[in-house]
Design a protein around this motif. Structure first.
Motif, PDB file in Angstrom:
ATOM      1  N   CYS A 292       0.852  -1.196   0.000  1.00 33.91           N
ATOM      2  CA  CYS A 292       0.000   0.000   0.000  1.00 33.91           C
ATOM      3  C   CYS A 292       0.886   1.244   0.000  1.00 33.91           C
ATOM      4  O   CYS A 292       1.825   1.345   0.805  1.00 33.91           O
TER       5      CYS A 292
ATOM      6  N   CYS B 219       0.262   3.094   3.850  1.00 31.89           N
ATOM      7  CA  CYS B 219       0.810   2.517   5.095  1.00 31.89           C
ATOM      8  C   CYS B 219       1.977   1.564   4.825  1.00 31.89           C
ATOM      9  O   CYS B 219       2.625   1.108   5.765  1.00 31.89           O
TER      10      CYS B 219
ATOM     11  N   CYS C 210      -7.101  -0.669   1.036  1.00 27.76           N
ATOM     12  CA  CYS C 210      -6.097  -1.362   1.838  1.00 27.76           C
ATOM     13  C   CYS C 210      -6.778  -1.908   3.092  1.00 27.76           C
ATOM     14  O   CYS C 210      -7.536  -1.205   3.751  1.00 27.76           O
TER      15      CYS C 210
ATOM     16  N   CYS D  11      -5.128   0.198   6.358  1.00 25.71           N
ATOM     17  CA  CYS D  11      -5.355   1.629   6.621  1.00 25.71           C
ATOM     18  C   CYS D  11      -6.625   2.158   5.968  1.00 25.71           C
ATOM     19  O   CYS D  11      -7.033   3.286   6.253  1.00 25.71           O
TER      20      CYS D  11
END
Ligand SMILES: [Zn+2]
Length: 238
Positions: free
Chosen positions: A202, A205, A226, A229
């Motif tokens: 991602c 994060c 994601c 996050c």
């Protein structure tokens, strides 16, 4: 060739405008500090000049005081001399002469001190002139700087209005539920909320994105997030 969902393209443009808006707001927020720094520079020069002027006043005050002291010693001597003709005793006469010599010695000492103060005052003059010059230059620079900051603020304000209008137009074209999801994310993350998948991670994060999610993102068939996050993910063009 991965295809991108039109909604993702819209969200990326929206995000770009939001990021630009927040950069401009941050820049505008710094302007009062910049103006304060400009004023502080002038104040510093002004304080330097004021201090030198105060020194000059102090020197002159002390010199005048010495002048008065010398003056009073001189009249003392004149008084002693006037008394001396009336004195009969030699002892008293010698004593008076000693008084006179002492007072004259004192006058010379005071005059030497006065001379020192006058030299100091003279040495102060070029410093005062330099400080006046420096203050004038600082004021001139401040006025130019202030105008430049104001011009930049005007440009930023205009840009902000333009971006906010664009942003509002874009937002109207985005499905309300996607828009509110995006805005909720923006509120909590305060930075990029539509992020690319990079090396299987991602872009927000940096945690691992499962292959299935990568595939869906790459195929461009639906919006994916994601798992960690919650940021909206997309597959970058290359
Ligand atoms: Zn994430």
């Amino acid at each position: 060739m991965p295809t991108m969902l039109p909604i993702l393209e819209q969200l990326l443009v929206l995000q770009d405008r939001d990021q630009r808006v927040s950069r401009i707001k941050a820049e505008l927020a710094r302007i009062p500090h910049e103006l304060a720094a400009i004023e502080a520079a002038v104040k510093a020069e002004s304080a330097k000049l004021e201090q030198l002027k105060q020194q000059a006043i102090e020197l002159e005050k002390n010199r005048k005081k010495l002048e008065l002291d010398a003056e009073s010693k001189r009249s003392q001597v004149a008084k002693y001399r006037a008394q001396s003709s009336a004195i009969k005793s030699n002892v008293e006469y010698q004593a008076l002469l000693r008084e006179i010599a002492q007072a004259e010695e004192e006058i010379r000492r005071i005059e030497d001190e006065e001379l020192v103060l006058m030299e100091q005052a003279e040495q102060l003059q070029p410093q005062v002139r330099a400080a006046q010059q420096a203050l004038a230059e600082a004021q001139n620079k401040a006025s130019n700087d202030r105008a430049a900051v104001q011009r930049r603020a005007d440009v930023l304000e205009a840009e902000l209005v333009k971006l906010q209008t664009e942003r509002a137009d874009l937002a109207r074209q985005i499905e309300p539920d996607v828009l509110s999801r995006y805005e909720r994310l923006l509120k909590s993350k305060r930075d990029a909320v539509v992020v690319p998948i990079r090396n299987g991670n991602c872009g927000g994060c940096h945690l691992h994105v499962p292959p299935q999610v990568c595939l869906t993102a790459r195929s461009g068939t639906e919006l994916v997030s994601c798992d960690y996050c919650g940021r909206i993910l997309y597959w970058p063009a290359d």
